[in-house]
Design an enzyme around this catalytic site. Structure first.
Site, short mmCIF file in Angstrom:
data_model
loop_
_atom_site.label_atom_id
_atom_site.label_comp_id
_atom_site.label_asym_id
_atom_site.label_seq_id
_atom_site.Cartn_x
_atom_site.Cartn_y
_atom_site.Cartn_z
N LYS A 1 -0.11 -22.86 -57.38
CA LYS A 1 -1.45 -22.65 -56.83
C LYS A 1 -1.36 -22.17 -55.38
CE LYS A 1 -5.79 -25.25 -56.14
NZ LYS A 1 -6.44 -26.56 -56.38
N SER B 1 -10.83 -26.18 -57.81
CA SER B 1 -10.23 -25.05 -57.14
C SER B 1 -9.00 -24.50 -57.84
CB SER B 1 -9.87 -25.44 -55.70
OG SER B 1 -8.92 -26.49 -55.68
N SER C 1 -10.56 -30.88 -58.76
CA SER C 1 -10.03 -29.53 -58.91
C SER C 1 -8.93 -29.35 -59.94
CB SER C 1 -9.52 -29.02 -57.55
OG SER C 1 -10.58 -28.91 -56.64
#
Length: 494
Positions: A101, A177, A201
């Site tokens: 990520k 996210s 997230s």
């Protein structure tokens, strides 16, 4: 976006050996549409396929699907192929393609944080101990997955980049996210991907994309900080197609050294064998009811739990939901205020909408308008909420609730360009269930148990006390066997 095949750095050094994981097969009642990471690693170990073939296939899928889903912000294809051909990989997932990520540093690649403020970012010279654990597990990183600006929103459509689209319906959000991680996994680019969770997230994108997503306890994972750090919010793990992938990667990246706040869980491979007492919630802490499809998802999960012998009864949130929401927003906004101050200092002028998104600037302004002592008071109340959560979980083994107030939102509905007050109101309904567990530091998970009539996934949320990951993995195995999801293939996939 960077999709050059030119190498960024020399090939990675040899990875330390680690034992392979022979997890038990997932349910075969309906065949899975794509192999999970455990199966791919097994095929490599059995020499049915080479690492180079596996990584080349992931790159092919990435190049084909990236224009549709927008899940990768920076590729690392050349180094990935060099690593695949190097013949020095070991670990439980040796040779399996993976994504990091883009909120975390990965040596040799820039970190963009989903923000225009990171324009010109240079390749990182170091990475976290958590990412080191992924290298030791033998994973082959093919790039970095997309994220909203600094991970602030539950959708991945940053203004400086293309939006990340949901493989189940390209007009809808993949969540945030960890939206890029979820879109890449759901579409089949990689079998699982690194994710992090500061307010939902991991669980939100898992819910939106029909994946399994477990949020670890605060302090549990290698990069996690000590468990007594008050309201530290963010933890890291992955989103995956199968429970066994998540469980094995968890074991490869949890803290095991002396002084860790929890005894290691290890690799969980067995389903639950005891009956649970389950608290059932539908409304948010402020009393808002979810959409009809979400109610149907939670009702279906409650019936499934009862059919498995668990006792399910209604319960209520143990804190003032409205006050909790205000306090969490204030604490969450301090990150935006620090970001805006740092960008302003670097630019030599006040950060504005040319470099930061309106929602980020709105949060910074919210913090600027607070009185001295307001944040400290909010933190004190949040810590009291965490204690109330702990007391609440002495009455139940798990809490069953929605993950989100509605199925995956259409792109733009909760994006960073929406006026601040309007977006705040939308977020109160949409993400009113998951932040509590970050404040409490508790373990929680989204399980893909429902799809709408129009084919959109709706995850169901199960939360437990801090340190209860083994219980949740065992429950997830039980649910996966009782109501499998691995056969469900999104329209945009390979």
């Amino acid at each position: 976006m960077h999709f050059s095949r030119r190498g960024l750095l020399a090939a990675s050094a040899a990875i330390a050996a680690a034992p392979s994981v022979e997890a038990k097969p997932r349910s075969a009642s309906q065949p899975a549409w794509t192999p999970d990471a455990t199966e791919i690693a097994g095929r490599i170990r059995r020499k049915e396929v080479s690492v180079a073939e596996v990584v080349e296939e992931a790159i092919r899928k990435a190049e084909a699907l990236q224009p549709k889903v927008g899940a990768i912000v920076t590729s690392d294809f050349d180094r990935a192929m060099d690593k695949a051909k190097g013949g020095q990989l070991s670990g439980p997932f040796a040779g399996v393609p993976f994504l990091i990520k883009d909120l975390d540093a990965y040596t040799g690649l820039p970190t963009r944080y989903g923000s225009r403020s990171s324009m010109g970012a240079q390749p990182e010279k170091a990475q976290t101990a958590f990412v080191d654990a992924y290298d030791r597990a033998g994973l082959v990183v093919i790039g970095k997955s997309t994220t909203p600006e600094y991970g602030f929103l539950p959708t991945t459509e940053p203004m400086g980049f293309l939006p990340t689209r949901n493989p189940w319906n390209l007009n809808h959000s993949s969540g945030g996210s960890s939206g890029g991680a979820a879109a890449a996994t759901a579409s089949g680019i990689v079998p699982f991907a690194h994710s992090s969770d500061g307010g939902g997230s991991i669980r939100i994108p898992a819910s939106n994309c029909g994946l399994f997503g477990l949020k670890p306890s605060r302090g549990r994972m290698i990069q996690g900080r000590p468990g007594d750090r008050g309201v530290d919010l963010s933890v890291a793990h992955c989103v995956s197609h199968s429970v066994r992938d998540s469980a094995a990667l968890f074991a490869a990246s949890e803290r095991t050294a002396a002084g860790s706040p929890f005894a290691p869980v290890g690799v969980v491979t067995e389903p639950l064998k005891k009956r649970l007492k389950v608290g059932l919630l539908f409304e948010t802490g402020t009393g808002q009811k979810p959409d009809a499809e979400v109610i149907a998802a939670v009702e279906g999960a409650a019936k499934l739990m009862a059919s498995l012998g668990h006792h399910v009864e209604p319960t209520r949130w143990p804190m003032d939901g409205a006050q909790f929401g205000r306090d969490f927003t204030a604490l969450w906004s301090t990150g935006a205020a620090e970001l805006a101050a740092g960008v302003s200092k670097a630019m030599g002028r006040k950060a504005d909408a040319t470099v930061l998104e309106p929602f980020t600037l709105g949060m910074a302004e919210l913090v600027a308008g607070l009185k001295p002592g307001d944040i400290e008071a909010a933190v004190g109340r949040l810590q009291a909420s965490a204690k109330a959560y702990d007391t609440w979980l002495t009455q139940y083994d798990v809490i069953l609730s929605p993950v989100l107030g509605s199925p995956p939102a259409e792109l733009g509905f909760v994006g960073g360009s929406v006026p601040f007050d309007t977006l705040q109101a939308r977020l109160m309904h949409y993400v009113g269930y998951t932040p509590v567990h970050n404040v409490a530091g508790a373990a929680a998970m989204s399980v893909p148990l429902h799809w709408t009539a129009t084919g959109l996934p709706v995850g169901v949320h199960f939360a437990a006390r801090i340190g209860a990951e083994k219980l949740l993995f065992q429950l997830a195995y039980q649910l996966e066997a009782a109501q499998p999801w691995a056969h469900r293939k999104p329209p945009t996939s390979l």
